[in-house]
Design a protein around this motif. Structure first.
Motif, mmCIF file in Angstrom:
data_model
loop_
_atom_site.group_PDB
_atom_site.id
_atom_site.type_symbol
_atom_site.label_atom_id
_atom_site.label_comp_id
_atom_site.label_asym_id
_atom_site.label_seq_id
_atom_site.Cartn_x
_atom_site.Cartn_y
_atom_site.Cartn_z
ATOM 1 N N UNK A 117 0.810 -1.222 0.000
ATOM 2 C CA UNK A 117 0.000 0.000 0.000
ATOM 3 C C UNK A 117 0.846 1.278 0.000
ATOM 4 N N UNK A 118 1.972 1.339 0.739
ATOM 5 C CA UNK A 118 2.781 2.562 0.684
ATOM 6 C C UNK A 118 3.305 2.873 -0.711
ATOM 7 N N UNK A 119 3.657 1.843 -1.486
ATOM 8 C CA UNK A 119 4.110 2.071 -2.858
ATOM 9 C C UNK A 119 2.994 2.679 -3.697
ATOM 10 N N UNK A 120 1.800 2.128 -3.557
ATOM 11 C CA UNK A 120 0.689 2.650 -4.357
ATOM 12 C C UNK A 120 0.341 4.066 -3.940
ATOM 13 N N UNK A 121 0.533 4.367 -2.667
ATOM 14 C CA UNK A 121 0.280 5.731 -2.205
ATOM 15 C C UNK A 121 1.241 6.710 -2.889
#
Length: 367
Positions: free
Chosen positions: A189-193
């Motif tokens: 999720x942090x990458x997609x953020x």
């Protein structure tokens, strides 16, 4: 209207919104996939750093086939450039790329309906990395938890600067094809953020003709796949030598499962918190059998670790027999995987050229 790097809002140290909210959004997206799958453009993929394994299959690969078969446009990246982020050599890279393509085809990816492509063959995709890097700060890149984890588990004393571009490179992977949905686990999720942030900042700084946004802000499709541990009881990983490869033979599978960690308690139960290693084996059998893990554990009961490993071995070998046979058949034609990849790269590059032209128009860099 145009902001500078120093004026940009920083990424929150935690994922924006709650995990519960992300799960709710994913549930809504699943309903929309059922209603209108053709409205989704999906980007997913793997680094060619080793064999794909059972954790990949249950966590991601079978979902790719499901989305493809539902009718969503599916792009599958062989991230050969990203294989360099924590390594300084490309030993056996071509062989591993071919292996990834064969694995995708063996599980049911159809090259007529999905696009399988490689980083290195789409220079326009990689050209997006430069303007994208201009939209994020060094601290924002450095505190990404996935980057931290990759650095911690790197086999090198230090990592190259390419590692810190990893989140921005993933943004380019997703946005070059106007991807609007990315199947991920919670740890991604942090990458997609970062991708969403880059898309938003680009659209604000460089609005397209008529103020139309150039890039979508992609959503996460969170996997509900439970975590499978490796044979050593740790995280299953290509690079940690604790995984059962999709391509493993029945005998190799049996040997790896015989050596898997369990615990001293003879009676088999499914309790992931108290008995993680045993429960992961139970879960693997249950996934292969399409059954409930509690029921599987109850049936093994007092049979102990030997009975558990026997059940797991039989379940894995039966579940993957057809996939392994298909992979062997495909591998018998050594040129086929490369043919599929070349065709996918050509299709991906045509899309990337169009996107880069849009980017040039928005930035005023088409001379």
């Amino acid at each position: 209207m145009t902001s500078t790097l120093t004026e940009m809002p920083e990424i929150s140290p935690t994922i924006s919104g709650s995990l519960a909210a992300a799960l709710r959004r994913s549930a809504g997206i699943e309903r929309r996939i059922g209603e209108d799958p053709h409205s989704f453009r999906i980007l997913t993929g793997d680094r060619p750093t080793g064999d794909l394994h059972l954790g990949h299959y249950f966590g991601s690969l079978r979902n790719r086939v499901r989305l493809q078969d539902a009718g969503a446009a599916t792009f599958i990246l062989v991230a050969d450039y990203q294989a360099l982020t924590d390594r300084d050599v490309t030993e056996r890279l071509g062989e591993r790329v071919d292996g990834l393509v064969l694995d995708q085809l063996a599980i049911g990816i159809d090259p007529a309906r999905s696009v399988i492509f490689a980083h290195s063959a789409v220079p326009e995709l990689n050209q997006l990395l430069l303007p994208f890097l201009s939209l994020v700060t060094v601290p924002e890149l450095g505190r990404n938890p996935t980057v931290k984890d990759e650095i911690a588990h790197s086999r090198q004393a230090s990592v190259s600067g390419l590692m810190f571009t990893y989140p921005a490179h993933q943004a380019a992977d997703i946005l070059f094809c106007k991807g609007n949905l990315v199947p991920v686990g919670q740890d991604q999720l942090p990458h997609l953020e970062v991708t969403r942030l880059i898309a938003r900042r680009f659209n604000e700084r460089y609005p397209g003709p008529g103020g139309v946004a150039v890039f979508p802000e992609p959503d996460a499709l969170l996997s509900n796949a439970p975590l499978l541990l490796g044979t050593d009881g740790g995280k299953m990983s290509k690079s940690r030598g604790n995984a059962i490869a999709l391509r493993a033979t029945a005998d190799e599978t049996a040997r790896l499962i015989r050596g898997a960690r369990t615990d001293p308690i003879r009676h088999i139960s499914y309790d992931p918190e108290a008995r993680p290693a045993v429960s992961s084996l139970v879960l693997l059998a249950a996934l292969c059998l399409d059954r409930d893990p509690v029921t599987v554990a109850h049936e093994i009961g007092g049979g102990g670790a030997a009975a558990l490993k026997r059940v797991v071995t039989e379940a894995v070998n039966e579940r993957f027999a057809a996939i392994r046979a298909r992979r062997t058949e495909l591998a018998a034609d050594p040129g086929y995987a490369r043919e599929v990849l070349r065709d996918g790269c050509a299709r991906a590059r045509a899309i990337a050229v169009d996107t880069l032209e849009e980017v040039g128009d928005a930035m005023g860099t088409r001379y």
